[in-house]
Motif scaffolding. Structure first.
Motif, PDB file in Angstrom:
ATOM      1  N   ARG A 106      -1.247   7.894  -0.405  1.00  0.00           N
ATOM      2  CA  ARG A 106      -0.589   7.955  -1.704  1.00  0.00           C
ATOM      3  C   ARG A 106      -0.079   9.370  -1.916  1.00  0.00           C
ATOM      4  NH1 ARG A 106      -4.017   7.584  -5.624  1.00  0.00           N
ATOM      5  NH2 ARG A 106      -5.810   8.035  -4.310  1.00  0.00           N
ATOM      6  N   LEU A 160       1.616   0.909  10.819  1.00  0.00           N
ATOM      7  CA  LEU A 160       1.185   2.313  10.870  1.00  0.00           C
ATOM      8  C   LEU A 160       0.702   2.782  12.246  1.00  0.00           C
ATOM      9  CD1 LEU A 160      -0.599   2.910   7.448  1.00  0.00           C
ATOM     10  CD2 LEU A 160       1.527   3.918   8.261  1.00  0.00           C
ATOM     11  N   GLY A 197      -4.123   2.143  -2.407  1.00  0.00           N
ATOM     12  CA  GLY A 197      -4.491   2.901  -1.211  1.00  0.00           C
ATOM     13  C   GLY A 197      -5.781   2.386  -0.610  1.00  0.00           C
ATOM     14  N   GLY A 198      -6.684   3.332  -0.357  1.00  0.00           N
ATOM     15  CA  GLY A 198      -7.892   3.022   0.393  1.00  0.00           C
ATOM     16  C   GLY A 198      -8.753   1.926  -0.223  1.00  0.00           C
ATOM     17  N   MET A 246      -4.631  15.996   6.568  1.00  0.00           N
ATOM     18  CA  MET A 246      -5.044  15.508   5.248  1.00  0.00           C
ATOM     19  C   MET A 246      -5.528  16.714   4.441  1.00  0.00           C
ATOM     20  SD  MET A 246      -6.884  11.932   4.772  1.00  0.00           S
ATOM     21  CE  MET A 246      -6.428  10.935   3.387  1.00  0.00           C
ATOM     22  N   VAL A 257      -7.493  -1.486   0.677  1.00  0.00           N
ATOM     23  CA  VAL A 257      -7.793  -1.793   2.084  1.00  0.00           C
ATOM     24  C   VAL A 257      -9.263  -2.182   2.216  1.00  0.00           C
ATOM     25  CG1 VAL A 257      -7.927  -0.798   4.415  1.00  0.00           C
ATOM     26  CG2 VAL A 257      -5.994  -0.225   2.929  1.00  0.00           C
ATOM     27  N   LYS A 269      -3.823  15.042  -3.440  1.00  0.00           N
ATOM     28  CA  LYS A 269      -3.682  14.937  -1.976  1.00  0.00           C
ATOM     29  C   LYS A 269      -3.249  16.260  -1.335  1.00  0.00           C
ATOM     30  CE  LYS A 269      -4.726  10.556  -1.438  1.00  0.00           C
ATOM     31  NZ  LYS A 269      -5.797  10.098  -0.543  1.00  0.00           N
ATOM     32  N   LEU A 303       0.814  -1.218   0.000  1.00  0.00           N
ATOM     33  CA  LEU A 303       0.000   0.000   0.000  1.00  0.00           C
ATOM     34  C   LEU A 303       0.846   1.266   0.000  1.00  0.00           C
ATOM     35  CD1 LEU A 303      -2.517  -1.168   2.720  1.00  0.00           C
ATOM     36  CD2 LEU A 303      -3.009  -0.914   0.288  1.00  0.00           C
ATOM     37  N   GLY A 304       0.222   2.357  -0.469  1.00  0.00           N
ATOM     38  CA  GLY A 304       0.850   3.678  -0.364  1.00  0.00           C
ATOM     39  C   GLY A 304       1.588   4.099  -1.611  1.00  0.00           C
ATOM     40  N   THR A 336       6.762   4.238   1.613  1.00  0.00           N
ATOM     41  CA  THR A 336       5.630   3.444   2.112  1.00  0.00           C
ATOM     42  C   THR A 336       6.007   2.716   3.402  1.00  0.00           C
ATOM     43  OG1 THR A 336       6.297   1.558   0.798  1.00  0.00           O
ATOM     44  CG2 THR A 336       4.729   3.048  -0.218  1.00  0.00           C
ATOM     45  N   VAL A 337       5.002   2.508   4.229  1.00  0.00           N
ATOM     46  CA  VAL A 337       5.184   1.764   5.488  1.00  0.00           C
ATOM     47  C   VAL A 337       4.119   0.665   5.497  1.00  0.00           C
ATOM     48  CG1 VAL A 337       4.859   1.937   8.001  1.00  0.00           C
ATOM     49  CG2 VAL A 337       6.157   3.706   6.798  1.00  0.00           C
ATOM     50  N   GLU A 381      -8.145   6.211  10.493  1.00  0.00           N
ATOM     51  CA  GLU A 381      -7.157   5.391  11.208  1.00  0.00           C
ATOM     52  C   GLU A 381      -6.449   6.240  12.281  1.00  0.00           C
ATOM     53  OE1 GLU A 381      -6.353   2.679   7.201  1.00  0.00           O
ATOM     54  OE2 GLU A 381      -4.839   4.105   7.827  1.00  0.00           O
ATOM     55  N   LEU A 409      -9.599   7.175   4.428  1.00  0.00           N
ATOM     56  CA  LEU A 409      -9.405   6.137   5.445  1.00  0.00           C
ATOM     57  C   LEU A 409      -8.292   6.501   6.428  1.00  0.00           C
ATOM     58  CD1 LEU A 409      -9.525   2.639   3.696  1.00  0.00           C
ATOM     59  CD2 LEU A 409     -11.119   3.615   5.348  1.00  0.00           C
ATOM     60  N   ALA A 410      -7.218   7.126   5.909  1.00  0.00           N
ATOM     61  CA  ALA A 410      -6.080   7.406   6.788  1.00  0.00           C
ATOM     62  C   ALA A 410      -6.492   8.342   7.929  1.00  0.00           C
ATOM     63  CB  ALA A 410      -4.927   7.998   5.975  1.00  0.00           C
ATOM     64  N   HIS A 412       1.131  -1.565   6.321  1.00  0.00           N
ATOM     65  CA  HIS A 412      -0.119  -1.172   6.983  1.00  0.00           C
ATOM     66  C   HIS A 412      -0.105  -1.537   8.487  1.00  0.00           C
ATOM     67  CE1 HIS A 412      -4.189   0.231   6.547  1.00  0.00           C
ATOM     68  NE2 HIS A 412      -4.670  -0.852   7.117  1.00  0.00           N
TER      69      HIS A 412
END
Ligand code: UDP
Length: 404
Positions: free
Chosen positions: A225, A290, A23-24, A302, A27, A230, A17-18, A284-285, A315, A311-312, A287
């Motif tokens: 992303r 995170l 991305g979302g 954001m 997930v 973004k 992901l990322g 990227t990390v 989270e 979603l982030a 999921h």
């Protein structure tokens, strides 16, 4: 018990992901497939191979699995993928017939999958539920990033007209579907996405910072992303304006400098703004790793020009971190302005700086927002999402819900 064919042509639920196109949605597909499987429903997620090392079938649990199908070259550009839908479908039919599978419902994600969902639902005589995650008309109106091709807009219209039901992630997305695409509101069902409440939990902030080797700076975090929509340029400029007494450090999680031109642009911008020492582009990390980042942060930001959900942000809230977000799309339904963070109506840096300074200098406000943020997120676990999906499946198939 339902037998569900989920189509996620370009969004593989087991991909890293990322990056640019992961991305979302990935997930969402993974979490709903697993949750449905845990409830006893039989779920097959069909997606295209994006890596030759992938096995054809990946088991998610006893009832849910991902099936990779060849559809164009592994590294094909997203803009070209619609050309490979026929190959995807013929491989899908071969797999389905080879295993003697039949389904009660097809659920497609994004317009490319929707285009595959139309013939599947006709051939199998089963209902077709679709959801778009992002819409070309909205992206076009946001006026950032590349121009969306007309084949996509036309494809979205065909999918909306053919599908039996459309899922929107918020009432704002419903309004866009109804007004920009002329769809009857009766066809659109609002089911907001969810968050893994067991994974994303509050933990000790000092311990989280120690695990990430962070020094005593105040931490601002972005996860997602890295693409123009973004709004990360706004965030970098906002950071450059924050009072130096706040000793702020920005962590940007997501993106791949080798693949994302936008990430390189942002690195150059941070040099131009003379804040390269205050910004860490971490790439990227995983999921699962995170939660420690969200917990280490004082504030999550954001700054998107558009976000169908975000979603982030949810989270971060589940980890008890206040969120400053643009007042766009689904973010407006997650963040409660003044309670769990702040919503910013202007896509320019100054209001972000002002709210950042407010929160970074005021621990008491951060603490009360942290509690409110976790409380709000607790209403939004994936089990609630799947309950709503099942109600919708039931209304379309008339298959009783309680047979699992
Ligand atoms: N994500 C991740 N690792 C990363 C970057 C992002 O796991 O390095 C995940 C993040 O946790 C979130 C998703 O990717 O679940 C991004 O979803 P969001 O709705 O925020 O943005 P979208 O990708 O849909 O635009």
């Amino acid at each position: 018990m339902y037998r569900i064919a989920i189509i996620s042509l370009h969004g593989c639920p087991v991909a890293r992901l990322g990056e640019k196109d992961t991305g979302g949605m990935n997930v969402y597909v993974l979490q709903t497939a697993k949750e449905l499987g845990q409830l006893g429903h039989k779920v097959d997620v069909y997606t295209r191979y994006h890596d030759p090392a992938d096995p054809q079938v990946v088991k998610l649990n006893d009832n849910a699995r991902v099936i990779h199908l060849q559809a164009g070259p592994y590294d094909e550009h997203k803009e070209q993928l619609h050309l490979h839908i026929p190959q995807f479908l013929s491989n899908l039919y071969r797999f389905q017939e080879g295993e003697g599978l039949s389904y009660d419902l097809v659920h497609s994600h994004y317009w490319l999958s929707g285009m595959a969902g139309i013939p599947l639902s006709q051939r199998w005589h089963i209902p077709h539920v679709t959801q778009f995650h992002t819409l070309a008309e909205i992206k076009r109106r946001a006026r950032v990033g590349q121009v969306e091709p007309s084949v996509r807009i036309e494809g979205e219209k065909s999918v909306m007209s053919a599908a039996n039901a459309i899922i929107a992630s918020s009432r704002f997305e419903t309004e866009d579907i109804v007004h920009l695409y002329g769809v009857s509101p009766h066809k659109v069902h609002v089911i907001p996405p969810g968050v893994d409440l067991a994974l994303f939990q509050p933990m000790n902030r000092t311990a989280a910072r120690e695990r990430l080797n962070l020094n005593g700076n105040k931490i601002v975090l972005y996860v997602g992303r890295v693409e123009p929509i973004k709004g990360l340029g706004i965030l970098l400029e906002a950071i450059s304006l924050v009072d130096p007494c706040e000793h702020v450090q920005l962590l940007v999680v997501g993106g791949n400098a080798e693949k994302d031109a936008e990430l390189v642009q942002l690195q150059l911008l941070s040099e131009k703004l003379l804040i390269q020492g205050k910004v860490d582009f971490l790439g990227t990390v995983n999921h699962d790793e995170l939660p420690v980042y969200y917990n280490a942060a004082d504030v999550f930001v954001m700054p998107s020009y558009y976000e169908s959900f975000g979603l982030a942000a949810l989270e971060a809230m589940a980890c008890g971190t206040p969120v400053i977000a643009s007042r766009v799309g689904g973010l407006q339904t997650i963040v409660k302005d003044g309670e769990t963070g702040y919503l910013i109506s202007w896509q320019c840096p100054e209001p972000f700086t002002q709210r950042l300074e407010m929160l970074l200098s005021n621990q008491a406000v951060r603490q009360s927002m942290a509690v409110a943020a976790r409380t709000k997120a607790q209403e939004m676990g994936w089990s609630r999402v799947v309950e709503r999906l099942l109600e919708l499946y039931h209304s379309l198939t008339k298959i009783p819900l309680a047979t699992s």
